[in-house]
Write a protein that holds these residues in place. Structure first.
Motif, PDB file in Angstrom:
ATOM      1  N   TRP A 144     -31.368 -26.039 -24.953  1.00 18.30           N
ATOM      2  CA  TRP A 144     -32.236 -27.070 -25.373  1.00 18.30           C
ATOM      3  C   TRP A 144     -33.551 -27.042 -24.412  1.00 18.30           C
ATOM      4  O   TRP A 144     -33.349 -27.174 -23.230  1.00 18.30           O
ATOM      5  N   ASN A 145     -34.789 -27.400 -24.831  1.00 19.14           N
ATOM      6  CA  ASN A 145     -36.017 -27.376 -24.026  1.00 19.14           C
ATOM      7  C   ASN A 145     -35.822 -29.148 -23.768  1.00 19.14           C
ATOM      8  O   ASN A 145     -36.040 -29.900 -24.447  1.00 19.14           O
ATOM      9  N   ALA A 146     -35.583 -29.149 -22.406  1.00 17.59           N
ATOM     10  CA  ALA A 146     -35.567 -30.703 -22.016  1.00 17.59           C
ATOM     11  C   ALA A 146     -36.891 -31.545 -22.232  1.00 17.59           C
ATOM     12  O   ALA A 146     -36.622 -32.697 -22.151  1.00 17.59           O
ATOM     13  N   MET A 147     -37.965 -30.979 -22.322  1.00 17.92           N
ATOM     14  CA  MET A 147     -39.226 -31.790 -22.510  1.00 17.92           C
ATOM     15  C   MET A 147     -39.893 -31.768 -23.887  1.00 17.92           C
ATOM     16  O   MET A 147     -40.632 -32.500 -24.337  1.00 17.92           O
ATOM     17  N   GLU A 148     -39.190 -30.978 -24.659  1.00 16.38           N
ATOM     18  CA  GLU A 148     -39.356 -30.807 -26.230  1.00 16.38           C
ATOM     19  C   GLU A 148     -38.100 -30.649 -26.827  1.00 16.38           C
ATOM     20  O   GLU A 148     -37.580 -29.606 -27.466  1.00 16.38           O
ATOM     21  N   PRO A 149     -37.259 -31.850 -26.829  1.00 13.78           N
ATOM     22  CA  PRO A 149     -35.886 -31.593 -27.269  1.00 13.78           C
ATOM     23  C   PRO A 149     -35.501 -31.185 -28.778  1.00 13.78           C
ATOM     24  O   PRO A 149     -34.357 -30.865 -29.014  1.00 13.78           O
ATOM     25  N   ILE A 150     -36.928 -31.023 -29.545  1.00  9.78           N
ATOM     26  CA  ILE A 150     -36.394 -30.590 -30.769  1.00  9.78           C
ATOM     27  C   ILE A 150     -36.371 -29.206 -30.832  1.00  9.78           C
ATOM     28  O   ILE A 150     -35.990 -28.560 -31.976  1.00  9.78           O
ATOM     29  N   ASN A 151     -36.653 -28.517 -29.727  1.00  9.51           N
ATOM     30  CA  ASN A 151     -36.695 -26.724 -29.630  1.00  9.51           C
ATOM     31  C   ASN A 151     -35.654 -26.444 -28.932  1.00  9.51           C
ATOM     32  O   ASN A 151     -35.076 -27.143 -27.908  1.00  9.51           O
ATOM     33  N   PHE A 152     -35.045 -25.322 -29.367  1.00  9.03           N
ATOM     34  CA  PHE A 152     -33.786 -24.672 -28.584  1.00  9.03           C
ATOM     35  C   PHE A 152     -34.198 -23.137 -28.625  1.00  9.03           C
ATOM     36  O   PHE A 152     -34.888 -22.760 -29.415  1.00  9.03           O
ATOM     37  N   THR A 153     -33.703 -22.511 -27.623  1.00  8.69           N
ATOM     38  CA  THR A 153     -33.735 -21.059 -27.404  1.00  8.69           C
ATOM     39  C   THR A 153     -32.335 -20.373 -27.253  1.00  8.69           C
ATOM     40  O   THR A 153     -31.336 -20.864 -26.826  1.00  8.69           O
ATOM     41  N   ALA A 154     -32.212 -19.413 -28.229  1.00  5.51           N
ATOM     42  CA  ALA A 154     -30.916 -18.554 -28.364  1.00  5.51           C
ATOM     43  C   ALA A 154     -30.924 -17.430 -27.331  1.00  5.51           C
ATOM     44  O   ALA A 154     -31.888 -16.733 -28.100  1.00  5.51           O
ATOM     45  N   ALA A 155     -29.886 -17.073 -26.854  1.00  2.00           N
ATOM     46  CA  ALA A 155     -29.716 -15.969 -26.250  1.00  2.00           C
ATOM     47  C   ALA A 155     -28.943 -14.944 -27.066  1.00  2.00           C
ATOM     48  O   ALA A 155     -27.651 -15.168 -27.313  1.00  2.00           O
ATOM     49  N   ASN A 156     -29.420 -13.730 -27.562  1.00  2.94           N
ATOM     50  CA  ASN A 156     -28.721 -12.877 -28.722  1.00  2.94           C
ATOM     51  C   ASN A 156     -28.124 -11.695 -28.077  1.00  2.94           C
ATOM     52  O   ASN A 156     -28.721 -11.168 -26.898  1.00  2.94           O
ATOM     53  N   GLU A 157     -27.330 -11.043 -28.813  1.00  2.12           N
ATOM     54  CA  GLU A 157     -26.607  -9.789 -28.436  1.00  2.12           C
ATOM     55  C   GLU A 157     -27.528  -8.601 -28.497  1.00  2.12           C
ATOM     56  O   GLU A 157     -27.326  -7.676 -27.973  1.00  2.12           O
ATOM     57  N   ASP A 158     -28.814  -8.783 -29.204  1.00  3.31           N
ATOM     58  CA  ASP A 158     -29.514  -7.672 -29.650  1.00  3.31           C
ATOM     59  C   ASP A 158     -30.659  -7.714 -28.368  1.00  3.31           C
ATOM     60  O   ASP A 158     -31.485  -6.575 -28.201  1.00  3.31           O
ATOM     61  N   GLY A 159     -30.360  -8.152 -27.210  1.00  3.06           N
ATOM     62  CA  GLY A 159     -31.433  -8.021 -26.052  1.00  3.06           C
ATOM     63  C   GLY A 159     -32.603  -9.182 -26.141  1.00  3.06           C
ATOM     64  O   GLY A 159     -33.282  -9.122 -25.353  1.00  3.06           O
ATOM     65  N   ASN A 160     -32.892  -9.893 -27.212  1.00  6.45           N
ATOM     66  CA  ASN A 160     -33.892 -10.777 -27.353  1.00  6.45           C
ATOM     67  C   ASN A 160     -33.373 -12.236 -27.189  1.00  6.45           C
ATOM     68  O   ASN A 160     -32.372 -12.463 -27.549  1.00  6.45           O
ATOM     69  N   CYS A 161     -34.208 -13.086 -26.957  1.00  5.25           N
ATOM     70  CA  CYS A 161     -34.009 -14.615 -26.983  1.00  5.25           C
ATOM     71  C   CYS A 161     -35.008 -15.211 -28.123  1.00  5.25           C
ATOM     72  O   CYS A 161     -36.309 -14.940 -28.401  1.00  5.25           O
ATOM     73  N   TYR A 162     -34.465 -16.064 -28.985  1.00  3.40           N
ATOM     74  CA  TYR A 162     -35.194 -16.533 -29.935  1.00  3.40           C
ATOM     75  C   TYR A 162     -35.442 -17.984 -29.943  1.00  3.40           C
ATOM     76  O   TYR A 162     -34.287 -18.890 -29.890  1.00  3.40           O
ATOM     77  N   SER A 163     -36.467 -18.527 -29.940  1.00  6.32           N
ATOM     78  CA  SER A 163     -36.910 -20.050 -30.022  1.00  6.32           C
ATOM     79  C   SER A 163     -37.229 -20.357 -31.466  1.00  6.32           C
ATOM     80  O   SER A 163     -37.961 -20.065 -32.088  1.00  6.32           O
ATOM     81  N   TYR A 164     -36.122 -21.532 -31.517  1.00 10.76           N
ATOM     82  CA  TYR A 164     -36.374 -22.144 -32.945  1.00 10.76           C
ATOM     83  C   TYR A 164     -36.882 -23.724 -33.027  1.00 10.76           C
ATOM     84  O   TYR A 164     -36.561 -24.397 -31.900  1.00 10.76           O
ATOM     85  N   ASP A 165     -37.238 -24.288 -34.016  1.00  6.50           N
ATOM     86  CA  ASP A 165     -37.506 -25.659 -34.279  1.00  6.50           C
ATOM     87  C   ASP A 165     -36.138 -26.033 -34.982  1.00  6.50           C
ATOM     88  O   ASP A 165     -36.032 -25.611 -35.865  1.00  6.50           O
ATOM     89  N   ALA A 166     -35.516 -27.141 -34.399  1.00  9.65           N
ATOM     90  CA  ALA A 166     -34.155 -27.554 -35.265  1.00  9.65           C
ATOM     91  C   ALA A 166     -34.581 -27.880 -36.541  1.00  9.65           C
ATOM     92  O   ALA A 166     -33.412 -27.895 -37.677  1.00  9.65           O
ATOM     93  N   ARG A 167     -35.621 -28.453 -36.966  1.00  6.91           N
ATOM     94  CA  ARG A 167     -35.959 -28.874 -38.275  1.00  6.91           C
ATOM     95  C   ARG A 167     -36.296 -27.623 -39.234  1.00  6.91           C
ATOM     96  O   ARG A 167     -36.286 -27.780 -40.328  1.00  6.91           O
ATOM     97  N   LYS A 168     -36.540 -26.445 -38.718  1.00  4.97           N
ATOM     98  CA  LYS A 168     -36.941 -25.452 -39.526  1.00  4.97           C
ATOM     99  C   LYS A 168     -36.501 -24.140 -38.814  1.00  4.97           C
ATOM    100  O   LYS A 168     -36.874 -23.421 -38.079  1.00  4.97           O
ATOM    101  N   LEU A 169     -35.188 -23.605 -39.712  1.00  2.31           N
ATOM    102  CA  LEU A 169     -34.382 -22.556 -38.979  1.00  2.31           C
ATOM    103  C   LEU A 169     -34.570 -21.277 -39.628  1.00  2.31           C
ATOM    104  O   LEU A 169     -33.881 -20.308 -39.310  1.00  2.31           O
ATOM    105  N   ASP A 170     -35.479 -21.228 -40.601  1.00  2.00           N
ATOM    106  CA  ASP A 170     -35.667 -20.087 -41.450  1.00  2.00           C
ATOM    107  C   ASP A 170     -36.392 -18.918 -40.752  1.00  2.00           C
ATOM    108  O   ASP A 170     -36.839 -17.905 -41.159  1.00  2.00           O
ATOM    109  N   GLU A 171     -37.192 -19.564 -39.524  1.00  2.00           N
ATOM    110  CA  GLU A 171     -38.301 -18.625 -38.733  1.00  2.00           C
ATOM    111  C   GLU A 171     -38.195 -19.216 -37.415  1.00  2.00           C
ATOM    112  O   GLU A 171     -38.287 -19.962 -37.047  1.00  2.00           O
TER     113      GLU A 171
END
Length: 309
Positions: free
Chosen positions: A110-137
């Motif tokens: 989780w982003n400590a200064m923007e707690p609604i956002n988190f970043t996922a470390a993925n198996e495909d070699g990329n990291c994806y940042s999401y808004d917890a309120r809108k997970l479709d993108e």
């Protein structure tokens, strides 16, 4: 029989919590007595009780990571072996939301200064940042690793995060940048399985497969020790000059250039060639099809299969 000094000085645990299944991850709630463990299910524990006070399941094989939200203590995010990312609320009986991706997510931060956002470390070699309120993108896709990203951790400032990868490198990303600003590697370092920022955000700690812990500076060129006022002004002046002329190609190239190990350099070139080939194929298919019959999804949505509420 007299006890040895090592036995006398051994430290006993304050409490022991025994579960029914093996634990793969654990995280503590901010400013509370609760902590969560992940394994066959997500268990919520209290320091003063020997049994879980709550358990969550949502049809996943096994949960491999769990993180509490720093802003909302009752919210936690998990990732599982069935390629899903799940959000739980301790005030509710059932999980809140579930998203399934094309590849497995190894860790979440989780982003400590923007707690609604988190970043996922993925198996495909990329990291994806999401808004917890809108997970479709995804809000941002962070690329550069050439193998699976195993762990991720945010800086206390929330402006950047560190990742450790199976390709034996540690990278630092800005929270809103698609490419890394720094890469750390050594000849003897093997696959990196865990990374952490220090409490003041000045250092990065990495643990790799060669049984070593390594301490890195968050800013590679930063001067350690006591910095005199005149030295601080000089560093600030140089940083301002670089920022002012960053748009010039010569300055940008010097700022971005990093020496890479030969295997990683070749793997990155191969991945770029494969990506360009896929892009050309899609463009040709679209050009030779009826208008509107072929649609291309952006990278922020390509890796998401579906969202379950």
């Amino acid at each position: 029989m007299e006890l040895s000094n090592s036995t006398k000085n051994s430290v006993e645990p304050a409490s022991v919590h025994v579960g029914k299944n093996a634990y793969l991850a654990v995280d503590h709630q901010w400013d509370s007595e609760l902590f969560a463990t992940a394994g066959a299910q997500v268990d919520i524990w209290n320091h003063n009780r020997s049994e879980p006070i709550n358990s969550f399941q949502w049809g996943s094989d096994s949960v491999i990571s769990v993180r509490f939200n720093p802003g909302e203590p009752n919210l936690l995010a998990t990732s599982a072996n069935d390629r899903s990312i799940m959000l739980y609320d301790l005030r509710m009986v059932s999980p809140v939301r579930k998203m399934i991706m094309m590849t497995k997510t190894n860790s979440i931060a989780w982003n400590a200064m923007e707690p609604i956002n988190f970043t996922a470390a993925n198996e495909d070699g990329n990291c994806y940042s999401y808004d917890a309120r809108k997970l479709d993108e995804a809000k941002c896709v962070h690329r550069d690793h050439v193998s699976a990203v195993m762990d991720i951790d945010y800086s206390p400032t929330g402006r950047e995060f560190v990742t450790g990868s199976y390709d034996r490198t540690v990278r630092l990303f800005y929270y809103n940048s698609g490419h890394s600003r720094e890469i750390y590697h050594t000849k003897r370092m093997q696959r990196v399985f865990c990374v952490k920022f220090s409490g003041d955000g000045s250092y990065v700690i990495s643990g790799s497969d060669d049984t070593n812990l390594r301490l890195w500076k968050a800013k590679a060129s930063e001067q350690l020790g006591v910095v005199l006022p005149r030295e601080r002004k000089k560093h600030e002046y140089h940083a301002a000059i670089k920022k002012r002329y960053m748009h010039l190609p010569e300055v940008k190239r010097i700022e971005r250039h990093r020496h890479l190990p030969k295997p990683i350099y070749k793997a990155a070139a191969l991945m770029r060639a494969m990506s360009d080939a896929r892009k050309r194929k899609e463009e040709r298919r679209k050009a030779h099809s009826a208008p509107g019959s072929v649609t291309t999804q952006p990278l922020r949505r390509q890796r998401i299969i579906k969202e379950v509420e």
